[in-house]
Structure formats: structure tokens, C-alpha cells
Design a protein around this motif. Structure first.
Motif, PDB file in Angstrom:
ATOM      1  N   VAL A 159       1.367  -0.960   0.154  1.00 16.94           N
ATOM      2  CA  VAL A 159      -0.018   0.089   0.348  1.00 16.94           C
ATOM      3  C   VAL A 159       0.923   1.392   0.189  1.00 16.94           C
ATOM      4  O   VAL A 159       0.986   1.899  -0.337  1.00 16.94           O
ATOM      5  N   ILE A 160       1.748   0.963   0.287  1.00 19.71           N
ATOM      6  CA  ILE A 160       3.184   2.437   0.354  1.00 19.71           C
ATOM      7  C   ILE A 160       5.031   1.335  -0.105  1.00 19.71           C
ATOM      8  O   ILE A 160       4.766   0.330   0.678  1.00 19.71           O
TER       9      ILE A 160
ATOM     10  N   ARG B 177       4.192  12.355   2.832  1.00 19.26           N
ATOM     11  CA  ARG B 177       3.294  11.821   4.129  1.00 19.26           C
ATOM     12  C   ARG B 177       3.512  10.432   4.079  1.00 19.26           C
ATOM     13  O   ARG B 177       2.853  10.173   5.236  1.00 19.26           O
ATOM     14  N   ALA B 178       3.465   9.915   3.138  1.00 23.23           N
ATOM     15  CA  ALA B 178       3.402   7.834   2.761  1.00 23.23           C
ATOM     16  C   ALA B 178       4.509   7.864   3.834  1.00 23.23           C
ATOM     17  O   ALA B 178       4.290   6.179   4.339  1.00 23.23           O
ATOM     18  N   LEU B 179       5.359   8.094   3.533  1.00 29.77           N
ATOM     19  CA  LEU B 179       6.352   7.602   4.380  1.00 29.77           C
ATOM     20  C   LEU B 179       6.230   7.955   6.141  1.00 29.77           C
ATOM     21  O   LEU B 179       6.323   6.348   7.303  1.00 29.77           O
ATOM     22  N   LYS B 180       5.648   8.717   6.392  1.00 25.48           N
ATOM     23  CA  LYS B 180       5.286   9.467   7.757  1.00 25.48           C
ATOM     24  C   LYS B 180       4.394   8.198   8.258  1.00 25.48           C
ATOM     25  O   LYS B 180       4.292   8.139   9.304  1.00 25.48           O
ATOM     26  N   LEU B 181       2.952   8.156   7.613  1.00 22.66           N
ATOM     27  CA  LEU B 181       1.760   7.495   7.233  1.00 22.66           C
ATOM     28  C   LEU B 181       2.476   6.168   7.988  1.00 22.66           C
ATOM     29  O   LEU B 181       1.987   4.990   9.069  1.00 22.66           O
ATOM     30  N   GLY B 182       3.219   5.377   7.009  1.00 25.90           N
ATOM     31  CA  GLY B 182       3.484   4.142   7.031  1.00 25.90           C
ATOM     32  C   GLY B 182       4.640   3.945   7.895  1.00 25.90           C
ATOM     33  O   GLY B 182       4.439   2.792   8.975  1.00 25.90           O
ATOM     34  N   LEU B 183       5.376   4.682   8.941  1.00 26.27           N
ATOM     35  CA  LEU B 183       5.860   4.705  10.287  1.00 26.27           C
ATOM     36  C   LEU B 183       5.306   4.667  11.370  1.00 26.27           C
ATOM     37  O   LEU B 183       5.571   4.465  12.351  1.00 26.27           O
TER      38      LEU B 183
ATOM     39  N   CYS C 170       8.275  -0.651   2.590  1.00 30.30           N
ATOM     40  CA  CYS C 170       7.028  -1.002   1.352  1.00 30.30           C
ATOM     41  C   CYS C 170       6.606  -1.730   2.871  1.00 30.30           C
ATOM     42  O   CYS C 170       6.546  -1.673   4.222  1.00 30.30           O
ATOM     43  N   GLN C 171       4.902  -0.729   2.996  1.00 29.87           N
ATOM     44  CA  GLN C 171       4.254  -0.955   4.380  1.00 29.87           C
ATOM     45  C   GLN C 171       3.254  -2.209   3.278  1.00 29.87           C
ATOM     46  O   GLN C 171       2.626  -1.884   2.241  1.00 29.87           O
ATOM     47  N   TYR C 172       3.141  -3.768   4.016  1.00 33.16           N
ATOM     48  CA  TYR C 172       1.884  -4.169   2.980  1.00 33.16           C
ATOM     49  C   TYR C 172       0.837  -4.366   4.076  1.00 33.16           C
ATOM     50  O   TYR C 172       0.993  -4.216   5.458  1.00 33.16           O
ATOM     51  N   VAL C 173      -0.306  -4.471   4.342  1.00 33.89           N
ATOM     52  CA  VAL C 173      -1.609  -4.760   5.004  1.00 33.89           C
ATOM     53  C   VAL C 173      -2.423  -6.262   4.674  1.00 33.89           C
ATOM     54  O   VAL C 173      -2.323  -6.878   3.464  1.00 33.89           O
TER      55      VAL C 173
ATOM     56  N   LEU D 128      -5.486  11.963   3.519  1.00 32.75           N
ATOM     57  CA  LEU D 128      -3.932  11.893   2.933  1.00 32.75           C
ATOM     58  C   LEU D 128      -3.466  11.625   2.424  1.00 32.75           C
ATOM     59  O   LEU D 128      -2.861  11.101   1.993  1.00 32.75           O
ATOM     60  N   GLY D 129      -4.102   9.544   3.014  1.00 33.14           N
ATOM     61  CA  GLY D 129      -3.194   8.719   2.855  1.00 33.14           C
ATOM     62  C   GLY D 129      -3.680   7.773   2.487  1.00 33.14           C
ATOM     63  O   GLY D 129      -4.687   7.455   2.404  1.00 33.14           O
ATOM     64  N   PRO D 130      -3.201   6.541   2.235  1.00 34.62           N
ATOM     65  CA  PRO D 130      -4.042   5.227   1.852  1.00 34.62           C
ATOM     66  C   PRO D 130      -5.161   4.602   2.536  1.00 34.62           C
ATOM     67  O   PRO D 130      -4.809   4.203   4.011  1.00 34.62           O
ATOM     68  N   PRO D 131      -6.254   4.856   2.657  1.00 29.02           N
ATOM     69  CA  PRO D 131      -7.202   4.110   3.244  1.00 29.02           C
ATOM     70  C   PRO D 131      -6.993   2.786   4.340  1.00 29.02           C
ATOM     71  O   PRO D 131      -7.392   3.016   5.190  1.00 29.02           O
ATOM     72  N   ASP D 132      -6.463   2.024   3.612  1.00 33.55           N
ATOM     73  CA  ASP D 132      -6.102   0.609   4.077  1.00 33.55           C
ATOM     74  C   ASP D 132      -4.572   0.643   5.316  1.00 33.55           C
ATOM     75  O   ASP D 132      -4.507   0.184   6.553  1.00 33.55           O
ATOM     76  N   SER D 133      -3.945   2.184   4.393  1.00 33.98           N
ATOM     77  CA  SER D 133      -2.973   2.153   5.485  1.00 33.98           C
ATOM     78  C   SER D 133      -3.377   2.778   7.094  1.00 33.98           C
ATOM     79  O   SER D 133      -2.703   2.018   7.604  1.00 33.98           O
TER      80      SER D 133
END
Length: 242
Positions: free
Chosen positions: A75-76, A165-171, A93-96, A220-225
Motif C-alpha cells: 500500500v506504500i 506523507r506516505a513515509l510518515k504514515l507507514g512509520l 514497503c508497507q503491506y496490509v 490524505l493517505g491510503p485508507p487501508d494503511s
């Protein structure tokens, strides 16, 4: 001394399923000469909360076009080539899966620069990589960190605001992992993501800060994440409350 992290069997099971599928995908790709677990798994001190770090050796011709296999699409995806020496590539990478996030760092090296680090667990090797010599150094004598720090680093790719933003969400879950382990480093990571730096905060306060950050990322970011991040923080709270 930091207390042992509480168990998280659901996370461990998700990671095992993911890693089994990824390893099968790597073996099925003829351009992949070998793969190894690095990080905490390679060094032999992983726990239920550990993320996955993989070193993948590919043919030189596939280096720039290589994309990691996965049982599900990430997702990221963050280009992380700047974490390695010139001539290598990397992805974070972030997976769900099962409603929970899984973070994986990929180190992708060409055969011409390949060398198994001393702190790795080789999954397979079709090229005899461990028997060669690179730059006069016998393989297996350098740790992954020493390999990555050797020579000039690969220049970073420019990152726009969406990727930052995606990086910070994944972290966010990565910071949650630090909370679960009661790591002093969790406070700094929370601050990097956008929260306040408070080394004296309780774990409840740290989780509350991370939940507020996730709410800021909503839309702002992927809803799944975002949803998986909340589920992860709930799991951390349950584990620490036991």
C-alpha cells in the motif's frame, strides 16, 4: 535494561505467511540469484514485533527494473536506494494483511557487487555468492551495516510531499512497535512523524499521540494503511495491558 516485549502471535503469523509467499516468489524469478534475511532475523534476535529485512541479489541487467514480489501489492512504497552504496537499490514497503500492517525493507544488489553479510540468514543462493571475494574482502566478514556504509552512497531520489506523507504514515506502526518494546527511541520517531517529543510520556500517552497522527492522515493517505495503523495500535494496547 529494557523489558522483553509482550508476545504478539497474530503479528508473527501474518509475517510468516507473508515471508513464505515472498520467498516462493523470489525462487520462481530466474533473475534472482539469491536472497537472505538480514536485520533482526538475519542476526537471530527477532521477536513477534520485528519487521522484515531482505537482501535480494539480482542479475545486473534487472537491477533498475526490479520490483519485489509479494503475495499482495504494497500500500506504500518508498524508494530507499540512498540507504545503500552506489550501484545498489532499495525499497521500504508497507503491506496490509489480516487487517494489520507489515513493514519490509528491501536491499537489492546486483550480482557484480554481491556479498553475503556476516549477519544474515541465506534463504537460497543460485550463484555461489558466499564463496567469492569482493574488492579483496572475503565474503561473510562484513556486517550488513558495514556493507551499506562502504563507499559512496547511492544518490537519493527526490521525494514530493505525497511520498513524504506516505513515509510518515507507514512509520506510525513502526513507532508503535517501539512503544510495545518500551524503546527509548519511540519518542524520537513519534516526533519525526509529526508529534511532540516527550521522552517521559507513558505508553498510553504515546499511543494516543500516534492515534492523533493517524487521524491527521485520514483522507490524505491510503485508507487501508490508516485503518491497519489503528488496528496495530489497538494490538499494542492490548499486549501492554495484559
Amino acid at each position: 535494561m529494557t523489558a522483553a516485549a509482550p508476545s504478539a502471535p497474530r503479528l508473527a503469523a501474518l509475517r510468516t505467511r507473508w515471508l513464505d509467499a515472498v520467498t516462493a516468489g523470489l525462487r520462481d524469478d530466474p533473475s534472482v540469484a539469491g536472497a537472505a534475511l538480514v536485520g533482526s532475523f538475519g542476526a537471530g534476535h527477532a521477536d513477534d514485533w520485528s519487521d522484515v529485512d531482505l537482501l535480494v541479489v539480482v542479475s545486473d541487467a534487472r537491477l533498475d527494473g526490479y520490483a519485489p514480489p509479494a503475495p499482495v501489492e504494497p500500500v506504500i512504497t518508498i524508494d530507499a536506494r540512498h540507504n545503500g552504496p552506489r550501484g545498489t537499490r532499495g525499497f521500504s514497503c508497507q503491506y496490509v494483511g489480516d487487517g494489520l500492517p507489515l513493514w519490509a525493507d528491501w536491499y537489492v544488489h546486483p550480482v557484480s557487487l554481491a556479498s553475503w553479510p556476516s549477519d544474515c540468514a541465506v534463504l537460497f543462493d543460485r550463484h555461489g555468492i558466499e564463496h567469492g571475494i569482493e574488492h579483496g574482502i572475503e565474503h561473510g566478514t562484513l556486517t550488513l551495516g558495514e556493507q551499506l556504509a562502504a563507499g559512496e552512497p547511492e544518490p537519493p531520489t527526490p521525494k514530493g510531499p505525497d511520498e513524504e506523507r506516505a513515509l510518515k504514515l507507514g512509520l506510525v506502526p513502526v513507532a508503535g512497535k517501539g512503544v510495545a518494546r518500551r524503546s527509548p527511541g519511540a519518542a524520537g520517531l513519534i516526533a519525526f512523524i509529526g508529534g511532540s517529543y516527550d521522552p517521559d510520556a507513558t505508553w498510553e500517552q504515546q499511543l494516543a499521540a500516534l492515534r492523533r497522527l493517524l487521524d491527521d492522515f485520514a483522507g490524505l493517505g491510503p485508507p487501508d494503511s490508516v485503518a491497519a495503523g489503528h488496528a496495530y495500535l489497538d494490538l499494542v494496547a492490548d499486549a501492554l495491558s495484559r
